[in-house]
Write an enzyme that holds these catalytic residues in place. Structure first.
Site, PDB file in Angstrom:
ATOM      1  N   CYS A 327       0.820  -1.214   0.000  1.00  0.00           N
ATOM      2  CA  CYS A 327       0.000   0.000   0.000  1.00  0.00           C
ATOM      3  C   CYS A 327       0.852   1.262   0.000  1.00  0.00           C
ATOM      4  CB  CYS A 327      -0.970  -0.008   1.174  1.00  0.00           C
ATOM      5  SG  CYS A 327      -0.196  -0.384   2.757  1.00  0.00           S
ATOM      6  N   HIS A 819      -0.850   0.153   7.600  1.00  0.00           N
ATOM      7  CA  HIS A 819      -1.514   0.276   6.302  1.00  0.00           C
ATOM      8  C   HIS A 819      -1.537   1.745   5.895  1.00  0.00           C
ATOM      9  CE1 HIS A 819      -4.146  -0.639   3.003  1.00  0.00           C
ATOM     10  NE2 HIS A 819      -5.154   0.066   3.495  1.00  0.00           N
TER      11      HIS A 819
END
Length: 860
Positions: A327, A819
């Site tokens: 990510c 994340h």
């Protein structure tokens, strides 16, 4: 017919190859697009190079190479027939699926079935030969076709080379049995049910028993009661209690005897009363629950969880699939391709880049950037569900949200991370470090008149003052982003923080549940103020005193870039050198005015420090020697070395990087590492330069003999990578005794050295120079600063007023986990890009971002 096929293939037999060991077979993705066997036109695999091409690009490869024989692969997705009771007919072994492809998650495996089709296609007439066809095809062709169909993914080799072994999903995860025995796990105070151990505790996911792990040779660990329990009960999965975070947990399978993944871990933990979103990894195992009165976590706020976000489709609204901790790459690329200069440079030049791409486009940076840009901007891979599909869902009374597929960045990630020990791994990385890495690649591979990374480049003026003599020195350096410190002592809720810290320590000592976490609220103005404050210069050598003295340094902007990137320095190292993130909220503004930070240069009444070089200290035994001897070990900034080593680079390579960049900081050394990491002696020990006795300077004479030597190629490369012409960098290094910091100063203060420059230019023409970025400087650009000399870095100076248009946020406790998502403002509305999902944002969490992207306001 067999004879006909054999005769038909005779002219092409020399071009048909059987894949050898080391050959990469691309049968799942086009080299120029994100077409795959599941696409409408399928995928064509060249039977010579084994590259894959979509229907729109296979003709280009045929025209460029003359290769005529391709294997066409197509996967058909069909809805299963329903049984009498309305359910799908039970799944049977499907012999028609032979492609090594991931199943499309948009289609439920219980309701859909797959059928793969392969055939040979001969260009230019598109003559098709269905496969398999053992009886009619020559043996060599049959062997080649089988080898292509059975070849592993070209990315599996890279994945196996990663430092971190990929953890597989446990076979027990999906069907794990959990006893309904009423067990609830408290937030603290755990101990082994069979002994007094309070560390290395494991929760069995079947019956909820808390038991200790195995004993280690160093005396740590436990008494192995968790393993004993498995042998008695056969309950296979256990989770380590102090590792549970919203990002996952450490899970072990006793049956499979290895660490595993459990995609349903959140549900399995909730069975015992553990909410993953409220958990934080700890080292001592005494607690995991952050707070009894749950505060809405970063994960929920940043991802806007709980809100019914409307998905969007079309050009610029394509998501990127998460490959597993990728990510950081996805969010960075989404923001970059929202910038017009990057769109024009790659997606806008798509056909030219593709037409002039090398024979292996998978290894060409510009080709893969153009491919990614087109994939994100074309809208081809972001289409809304058809009305007929929506009507069918309503008729079936299905109201599940249509999944957005996004594009898979496997080929792009494999290329940009090649040779990099961190980015090529499966671990989470720092988006800031990846952005700098990508800018480095953009500049190294740029050969056109427009370099898109010019929009970020600016010049920083540093004013260093000798505290004793009060004299000053002004130097300039190139940078690409503004790193803002976040002073926690300036938090507006400081009293709350102090009270919370006291309650937290008391709760830990008494093994009670922790109080609700208090997040520091730091004003953005305090961050700007901290940026402008003077900082001490360690080991400052004053040329006025000709000795070491106390010095202070302040930084201002000599130029302002078109796009200003602001990074909040949220990440730091704990006392144990473990990276951690500061929990804070900063009221980042939508509009930013930095004009007051414009550099002013030497002011009236200020006196400059003399332009003298620090003396080179040579040991007495070296003076008396008649053979080659090395100088004393150079001073190396060990803090920069350790910072680079923490990223995973070899220690000796880190020392060399810091040495060859003149102790100018970890960032400059990082760029040196990226540029030299493929060299065979990359990790070899640092070799200090040596001098012959005849070259040693006399104490009474200026140190000129050393300046006559050619500067180190490493130093030349570093300066040319910043945009300076090679001949000018050589001149600067010679004039500054190969000191990078003083060479930069010399370049900025000596823009007009016509005679010497011409002489050096003649020399440079005879020397190899593969730095494509320096070649790009030969092109003029009307958008550059009007009074800018060609020897200076390409910058786009202008007013320092900006508007926020994007920001990247991080969730988790450190850069090594967590994340990333990004929010981008397009057409007057904020959108959230969360992996493959792109939705309208309802509450963009601007105060919790990590990197902020501003564009210059056109009218100031």
């Amino acid at each position: 017919m067999a004879t006909d096929l054999g005769e038909l293939l005779v002219p092409y037999m020399p071009t048909i190859r059987v894949p050898r060991t080391g050959d990469r077979v691309f049968k799942s993705e086009c080299a120029f697009s994100y077409d795959s066997p599941e696409s409408e036109g399928g995928l064509y695999v060249c039977m010579n190079s084994f590259l894959g091409f979509g229907r729109e690009h296979v003709e280009r490869h045929y025209r460029k190479t003359g290769q005529s024989v391709y294997m066409h692969l197509k996967r058909h997705v069909k809805e299963k027939a329903t049984g009498a009771a309305g359910g799908a007919i039970p799944r049977r072994r499907n012999g028609k699926v032979f492609l090594d492809l991931e199943l499309n998650r948009d289609f439920n495996g219980d309701d859909y079935e797959y059928e793969d089709e392969a055939k040979l296609v001969i260009f230019p007439d598109h003559y098709e030969i269905p496969l398999p066809n053992i009886e009619e095809l020559p043996a060599l062709v049959t062997i080649a076709c089988d080898a292509v169909l059975n070849a592993p993914s070209p990315y599996k080799k890279q994945e196996s080379d990663s430092w971190e072994e990929e953890i597989q999903v446990s076979r027990h995860a999906r069907s794990l049995r959990q006893l309904d025995n009423g067990v609830r796990i408290p937030p603290s105070g755990w101990k082994c049910a069979k002994c007094e151990m309070r560390e290395n505790l494991w929760l069995n996911l079947t019956d909820g028993s808390v038991l200790c792990g195995k004993w280690f040779f160093d005396g740590s660990g436990g008494n192995g009661h968790a393993l004993e329990h498995y042998r008695e009960s056969n309950f296979p999965l256990a989770v380590k209690l102090n590792t549970i975070t919203p990002d996952g947990a450490d899970i072990y399978s006793f049956d499979e005897e290895e660490a595993v993944l459990d995609p349903h871990i959140s549900e399995h933990l909730l069975h015992f009363g553990i909410d993953m979103l409220q958990m934080q990894r700890t080292e001592n195992g005494h607690h995991t629950d952050n707070h009894v009165q749950p505060r809405i976590s970063d994960w929920e706020v940043i991802q806007e969880a709980g809100l019914k976000l409307k998905p969007v489709y079309g050009s610029g609204y394509t998501g990127i699939k998460n490959l597993g901790n990728s990510c950081y790459l996805s969010t960075t690329m989404q923001v970059l391709f929202s910038i017009p200069e990057f769109q024009r440079a790659y997606a806008g030049n798509l056909q030219r880049i593709f037409d002039y791409s090398p024979l292996d486009p998978t290894q060409d940076f510009n080709t893969q950037m153009a491919k990614l840009g087109h994939g994100l901007l074309s809208g081809q891979y972001s289409k809304p569900p058809m009305k007929s599909e929506l009507i069918e869902q309503v008729m079936k009374e299905e109201h599940k949200q249509q999944q957005q597929r996004g594009i898979s960045p496997k080929m792009f990630k494999a290329l940009v991370s090649k040779g990099h020990p961190e980015f090529s791994s499966n671990r989470q990385q720092d988006a800031h470090e990846f952005l700098l890495h990508l800018i480095n690649l953009v500049e190294r591979n740029n050969s056109g008149s427009e370099n898109p990374s010019d929009v970020f480049r600016f010049i920083v003026e540093e004013r260093t003052q000798c505290c004793q003599s009060q004299k000053v020195r002004y130097t300039q350096r190139v940078d690409y982003l503004m790193q803002l410190p976040v002073p926690l002592e300036a938090a507006s809720n400081r009293e709350e923080l102090i009270a919370y810290e006291g309650k937290r320590k008391e709760a830990e000592e008494n093994m009670r549940p922790l109080p609700e976490v208090v997040r520091a609220r730091v004003p953005f103005t305090a961050c700007l103020q901290a940026f402008t404050e003077p900082e001490n210069v360690p080991d400052f050598w004053s040329s006025a005193l000709q000795a070491k003295s106390a010095g202070v340094k302040t930084s201002r902007f000599a130029t302002f870039p078109e796009y200003m990137i602001v990074q909040l320095k949220k990440f730091t190292f704990g006392v144990d050198w473990v990276p951690k993130k500061l929990d804070m909220s900063v009221d980042v503004p939508d509009f930013l005015d930095l004009n007051r930070l414009r550099a002013t240069g030497l002011q009236a009444g200020e006196e400059e420090l003399p332009d003298l070089t620090p003396p080179i200290v040579i040991p007495e035994d070296t003076r008396d020697s008649s053979t080659n001897n090395s100088l004393e070990s150079p001073e190396i900034d060990e803090s920069s070395v350790m910072q680079l080593a923490e990223m995973g680079f070899p220690l000796e390579a880190c020392r060399k990087a810091v040495y060859y960049t003149g102790n100018m900081g970890a960032e400059m050394a990082f760029n040196w590492i990226i540029a030299h990491m493929e060299e065979p002696d990359f990790a070899e020990p640092l070799a200090v330069p040596t001098y012959m006795e005849s070259d040693l300077p006399s104490p009474s004479l200026p140190t000129t003999s050393a300046l006559d030597n050619q500067p180190p190629e490493e130093s030349i490369s570093i300066l040319t990578s910043m945009g300076f012409p090679r001949h000018h960098t050589i001149q600067a290094l010679k004039a500054s005794n190969n000191n990078l910091e003083r060479a930069l100063d010399w370049i900025f203060t000596h823009p007009d050295c016509e005679d010497e420059s011409e002489a050096m230019s003649d020399t440079a023409d005879t020397e190899p120079n593969d730095n494509s970025f320096s070649n790009a400087n030969a092109h003029t650009d009307s958008s550059l600063s009007p009074d800018q000399d060609l020897s200076s870095p390409r910058v786009r100076d202008g007013p320092g007023r900006y508007e926020l248009f994007a920001f990247i946020s991080h969730m988790g406790t450190s850069t090594m986990s967590g994340h990333y998502v990004c929010h981008i403002k397009k057409e007057g509305r904020w959108l959230i890009y969360n992996d493959h999902k792109v939705c309208l944002s309802e509450r963009p969490p601007k105060d919790l971002g990590y990197m902020y992207f501003y564009r210059r306001l056109s009218s100031c």
